[in-house]
Motif scaffolding. Sequence first.
Motif, PDB file in Angstrom:
ATOM      1  N   UNK A  41     -49.944   6.494 -31.083  1.00  9.99           N
ATOM      2  CA  UNK A  41     -50.215   5.263 -30.349  1.00  9.99           C
ATOM      3  C   UNK A  41     -50.091   4.045 -31.268  1.00  9.99           C
ATOM      4  N   UNK A  42     -50.614   4.193 -32.481  1.00  7.78           N
ATOM      5  CA  UNK A  42     -50.561   3.106 -33.463  1.00  7.78           C
ATOM      6  C   UNK A  42     -49.113   2.843 -33.867  1.00  7.78           C
ATOM      7  N   UNK A  62     -52.702  12.369 -23.652  1.00 10.30           N
ATOM      8  CA  UNK A  62     -52.897  11.191 -24.506  1.00 10.30           C
ATOM      9  C   UNK A  62     -52.191   9.968 -23.937  1.00 10.30           C
ATOM     10  N   UNK A  63     -52.702   8.785 -24.254  1.00 16.55           N
ATOM     11  CA  UNK A  63     -52.138   7.525 -23.748  1.00 16.55           C
ATOM     12  C   UNK A  63     -50.622   7.475 -23.950  1.00 16.55           C
ATOM     13  N   UNK A  64     -50.168   7.956 -25.095  1.00 19.37           N
ATOM     14  CA  UNK A  64     -48.744   7.885 -25.439  1.00 19.37           C
ATOM     15  C   UNK A  64     -47.863   8.636 -24.429  1.00 19.37           C
ATOM     16  N   UNK A  70     -61.778   9.551 -17.623  1.00 17.32           N
ATOM     17  CA  UNK A  70     -60.809   8.546 -18.040  1.00 17.32           C
ATOM     18  C   UNK A  70     -59.410   8.895 -17.542  1.00 17.32           C
ATOM     19  N   UNK A  74     -54.644  16.773 -25.418  1.00 17.73           N
ATOM     20  CA  UNK A  74     -55.772  16.906 -26.345  1.00 17.73           C
ATOM     21  C   UNK A  74     -56.756  17.859 -25.660  1.00 17.73           C
ATOM     22  N   UNK A  93     -58.124   9.770 -25.845  1.00 28.12           N
ATOM     23  CA  UNK A  93     -57.912   9.112 -27.136  1.00 28.12           C
ATOM     24  C   UNK A  93     -58.434   7.684 -27.171  1.00 28.12           C
ATOM     25  N   UNK A 101     -52.502  12.078 -31.723  1.00 25.42           N
ATOM     26  CA  UNK A 101     -52.369  11.249 -30.519  1.00 25.42           C
ATOM     27  C   UNK A 101     -52.648   9.787 -30.863  1.00 25.42           C
ATOM     28  N   UNK A 102     -53.684   9.541 -31.651  1.00 32.82           N
ATOM     29  CA  UNK A 102     -54.018   8.156 -32.006  1.00 32.82           C
ATOM     30  C   UNK A 102     -52.981   7.575 -32.969  1.00 32.82           C
ATOM     31  N   UNK A 107     -56.937  16.352 -21.986  1.00 31.49           N
ATOM     32  CA  UNK A 107     -56.614  14.959 -21.695  1.00 31.49           C
ATOM     33  C   UNK A 107     -55.170  14.705 -22.091  1.00 31.49           C
ATOM     34  N   UNK A 132     -56.044   0.733 -31.190  1.00 30.93           N
ATOM     35  CA  UNK A 132     -55.233  -0.164 -32.037  1.00 30.93           C
ATOM     36  C   UNK A 132     -56.154  -1.141 -32.782  1.00 30.93           C
TER      37      UNK A 132
END
Lengths: 335, 236
Positions: free
Chosen positions: A314-315, A284-286, A252, A199, B11, A310-311, A282, B62
């Motif tokens: 993740x979802x 992404x968490x994924x 982060x 990102x 994110x 990215x979000x 960044x 989430x």
Amino acid sequence: MSVEVITPGLCTTVQDTGRFGFQQYGVSVSGVMDKQAVQIANMIVGNQQTDAVLELTMRGPSLLFHKDMLIAICGGDFKVTINDRSVLPNRAIWIRSGSILKFGLAQEGCRAYLAVAGGWDVPLLMGSRSTNLRGSFGGFAGRMLAAGDKLVQSSPGAFSQFLANQLEKKAGAAPFYQANWFIPSNTFVKNGEAVVRVILGEQFADFSEESRQSFFEQTFQVSTQSDRMGYRLTGPALELTKSMELISAAVTIGTIQVPPNGQPIILMADRQTIGGYPKIGYVPTIDLPIVAQLRPGEKIHFQEISLRDAQKALIERDSLMKAIKLGIEVTVGWR
Amino acid sequence: MPRYEFSPLGDSGVMVKLGEVIDQQTHEKVIQFYEYLQEHPFPGMIESVPGFTTVTVYYDPITLFDPLDDILPYDRAVAILEQMSQQISNTHSKEYRLVEIPVCYGGSFGPDLEVVAKQNGLSIEEVISIHSTTEYLVYMIGFAPGFPYLGGMDERLATPRRSSPRLSIPKGSVGIGGLQTGIYSIESPGGWQIIGRTPLSLFQAGESSPSLLCAGDKVRFRPISEREYDNGEKVY
């Protein structure tokens, strides 16, 4: 006592999903590097997502079990044996008291995880069982495991006991038994080059056009100075159009910061809470599990992803994980 | 009415910017917003971290996602924070907590005290007097657990960092690096000029408030003798 450390491995620590709520006091989040592997390992043995596991790095430990236990090994491939017979990752294993579980060198990936039903019982400190190596607190005595350490298992839940009994029966007189179902948890790369999405960061536009281009078009190599705090990369030098003095602020996990030498650093689990270098992007968490499994010398190719995608990803992964959990419960006859 | 600027930090974070420069006024806005969040955490909020000019809010995407409306978790977090920012009255400024930190200056505790004095053409006594009569503001805690970023040091004490950093500085060491002064909260490597040491523990893992200092506190140093230091170590 339930498990005794015979040889500790290179950097074996107790970790959970991390220590939250204390970054305001300068306390790093810590926690496991590859959250996806741990989520699956904990799921396989019937644990909560937040239960503590062992994180192994590059060379794993040898462990003597003094108790029958239900375990799972996920993440990197460490050539695992029980009493010198090889066992497979990503599945439930029932292991008999008196057996020796031995991890070798990482064949693929960088980090493996050992989950036991109930989780490892170390004191909860500031809401977490994670080891903070720099501050020497949390986890097992605030440090990496050493030979002779004795680890204790917390009491397993009802589902874990159900599964353990099932596998124990099938084991008969054997020292261990592996379930015939498995959940893939591998995010390590096969050809030494990973695609990692990014990102765009707050200062992306402040880098020269050439640097912005090479960031996405060229590859970066993971340097040997990479650890749980951060991955230092080597590659084309990334230059700002003009030098900037940034005011330090929170950083982060996944932040790709660029110090004055132009070589990016990806901040990981043991990162400091505050940073002041320009942020080009960044991870992404994924995609963090992919980074967590890279070893020195391997390469990264960055690819842009929007915050929205990215979000969303993740979802979607969260829904998939919930479906897998249900699938496990159905497969073993719990539901 | 302060202006709030929102931007994504990865994110799972929102960075809320409350000013452009490090000053008292921006700091007060930061503390006010941070304290409001401490008192009114929203569902899905993980934690918030005050900085010099920012408050960073971490959230769980989430939890903040609702399949019925399909709103992006980041947008929902910003909407919540925007609404909160309107609830904050900036009429009264809060009382500061003043924390006194005893320091044994010089000797083996402060091997660079003389360097700081020479550099600035002051006597050792003058350095101690200037350093211990100033009131410092804790802008934020970071770098290491419990490490305070202090503002307000007298410019007469400004001293460049050591050309080669020390590999290990004992915890409690009080140092000067450029225009800043600070206290090493845990043993760590560092390049600041070390002028003294406090017997106080700035960080104690496991306490409900593990850090002696918090963003928004004020600090004053009090010179103590070596004997008081030794007694202090037993007391604190």
